[in-house]
Design a protein around this motif. Structure first.
Motif, PDB file in Angstrom:
ATOM      1  N   ARG A  67      -9.630   1.876 -10.870  1.00  0.00           N
ATOM      2  CA  ARG A  67      -9.655   3.351 -10.860  1.00  0.00           C
ATOM      3  C   ARG A  67     -10.671   3.834 -11.886  1.00  0.00           C
ATOM      4  N   HIS A  90      -6.098   0.694  -4.647  1.00  0.00           N
ATOM      5  CA  HIS A  90      -4.710   0.231  -4.559  1.00  0.00           C
ATOM      6  C   HIS A  90      -4.658  -0.981  -3.626  1.00  0.00           C
ATOM      7  N   SER A  93      -2.775  -1.083  -1.007  1.00  0.00           N
ATOM      8  CA  SER A  93      -2.330  -0.641   0.325  1.00  0.00           C
ATOM      9  C   SER A  93      -3.257  -1.065   1.475  1.00  0.00           C
ATOM     10  N   GLY A 124       4.542   0.074  -3.405  1.00  0.00           N
ATOM     11  CA  GLY A 124       3.449  -0.399  -4.246  1.00  0.00           C
ATOM     12  C   GLY A 124       3.857  -0.235  -5.698  1.00  0.00           C
ATOM     13  N   GLN A 166      -1.598  -4.525  -8.968  1.00  0.00           N
ATOM     14  CA  GLN A 166      -0.510  -3.967  -8.172  1.00  0.00           C
ATOM     15  C   GLN A 166       0.090  -5.060  -7.300  1.00  0.00           C
TER      16      GLN A 166
HETATM   17  N1  PHE Z   1      -0.655   2.801  -2.969  1.00  0.00           N
HETATM   18  C1  PHE Z   1       0.148   3.722  -3.730  1.00  0.00           C
HETATM   19  C2  PHE Z   1      -0.550   3.981  -5.104  1.00  0.00           C
HETATM   20  O1  PHE Z   1      -1.326   3.162  -5.519  1.00  0.00           O
HETATM   21  C3  PHE Z   1       1.547   3.207  -3.961  1.00  0.00           C
HETATM   22  C4  PHE Z   1       2.328   3.116  -2.682  1.00  0.00           C
HETATM   23  C5  PHE Z   1       2.286   1.995  -1.898  1.00  0.00           C
HETATM   24  C6  PHE Z   1       3.113   4.192  -2.284  1.00  0.00           C
HETATM   25  C7  PHE Z   1       3.014   1.910  -0.734  1.00  0.00           C
HETATM   26  C8  PHE Z   1       3.833   4.132  -1.120  1.00  0.00           C
HETATM   27  C9  PHE Z   1       3.788   2.998  -0.352  1.00  0.00           C
HETATM   28  O2  PHE Z   1      -0.320   4.978  -5.740  1.00  0.00           O
END
Ligand code: PHE
Length: 356
Positions: free
Chosen positions: A212, A186, A188, A325, A226
């Motif tokens: 993934r 992700h 993040s 996200g 993303q």
């Molecule tokens: N990183 C999470 C995902 O890929 C999405 C997300 C980002 C959720 C930021 C909360 C806050 O599923």
């Protein structure tokens, strides 16, 4: 006197010859015709010259007048030749122009220009919306360390939450502190990388590819895009998050869009939520696109977990933040009514060309 009777003959003959020459000249249509005509009438043994041979038989005092008359006729014929040749050249020029004529009002040949991929277009549109709300665009690496992808996001090793992400690990020796190398699951980790290097306030969006390890089907690709969002400042709260995401959804899907927040779990936020928008196809009445629910889920979000703030040396008593996200393909599919994610990467020009 024989001489006196022949004298008026020459002017008459000259006049007749001039008429004849003029008639022949008007029939000339090419350079070869003109050359022949010139030889016939004006040449050294041409008809005018031949006629002047009779000059010798005239009385002396008559000769200059007739000679002058003959010269005048020659000059007139020479001038007529030139005029006729000029006219021919003008005609040829006009015809050439006509042949080359270009209708500048005709539509041009179409130039086949390239275009941005539909995902790039949607990505740019989304980033534009957040940029206008004051977010900066930043990027992070696609090959990440466990530390950024998981550990610093409040997902310790062996935590069951890791099951939420099917991970591609890179076959390399783990590094102490950083852990294993992997393809980020992700965007993040970009939150953490930014906070590590920047004191608050922070307001960023981070687009990029994520990976993934899962089977491909109509709604899953192993590689997709993303966009991460993060805002940290003093007293940032759930109201700010709802305001920003509602404004975003209405710009992207239309001003009447309603936004719904459902509780959800992500280790790096508390509270966490899943955001849905009212279905823009049926206005929330229920249809095939929203599977009769009236709602379309578009992203995950929440208030940044205090453990995440602590991990980057932000004081959670002083600062708070929100994060979200979203999956770009999913948003593009909802926006354009596309029912299979695999179209985006199938490289079928008939699909791609619909996004000009
Ligand atoms: N990183 C999470 C995902 O890929 C999405 C997300 C980002 C959720 C930021 C909360 C806050 O599923």
């Amino acid at each position: 006197m024989a001489d006196e009777t022949t004298a008026p003959d020459i002017p008459t003959q000259l006049e007749a010859l001039e008429r004849e020459a003029e008639a022949q000249l008007s029939a000339c249509a090419a350079d070869a015709d003109f050359n022949e005509w010139r030889t016939t009438y004006l040449g050294r043994s041409g008809k005018v010259t031949q006629l002047l041979r009779g000059l010798g038989g005239l009385p002396k005092e008559e000769r200059p007048r007739i000679g002058q008359l003959a010269n005048t006729v020659k000059q007139r014929l020479a001038a007529a030749l030139e005029a006729q040749q000029a006219q021919l050249r003008r005609n040829e020029h006009a015809e050439a122009l006509k042949a080359e004529a270009l209708d500048v009002t005709l539509p041009g040949e179409p130039v086949r220009a390239g275009q941005l991929h539909p995902i790039t277009q949607v990505l740019n549109e989304i980033l534009g919306i957040f940029e206008r709300m004051g977010f900066h665009v930043v990027e992070g690496p696609e090959v990440e360390w466990d530390r950024y992808n998981f550990a610093l996001l409040n997902i310790p090793a062996d935590h069951p939450a890791r099951d939420m992400w099917d991970t591609f690990y890179v076959d390399a020796e783990p590094v102490s502190n950083l852990g294993s190398m992997l393809l980020r699951t992700h965007t993040s980790p970009v939150q953490v990388r930014v906070m590590e290097e920047t004191p608050p306030p922070v307001r960023i969006v981070a687009p990029g590819r994520v990976y993934r390890n899962e089977a491909t089907d109509a709604s899953h690709e192993a590689i997709f895009y993303q966009i991460e969002g993060l805002a940290v400042d003093d007293r940032i709260n759930m109201g700010d998050l709802k305001g920003v995401l509602t404004a975003f959804a209405r710009q992207l899907f239309g001003g009447k869009t309603r936004v719904r927040f459902n509780c959800s779990y992500f280790p790096f936020v508390e509270p966490g939520a899943e955001v849905s928008i009212s279905c823009h196809v049926c206005s929330g009445n229920g249809c095939r696109v929203c599977k009769q629910t009236g709602w379309l889920e578009i992203l995950g979000c929440g208030i940044v977990h205090p453990n995440v703030l602590r991990a980057v040396n932000y004081d959670p008593e002083k600062y708070s933040g929100f994060a979200f996200g979203l999956g770009v393909e999913r948003i593009a599919m909802l926006k354009y009514g596309i029912d299979d994610i695999r179209y985006f990467y199938g490289n079928d020009i008939r699909f791609l060309e619909q996004f000009r």
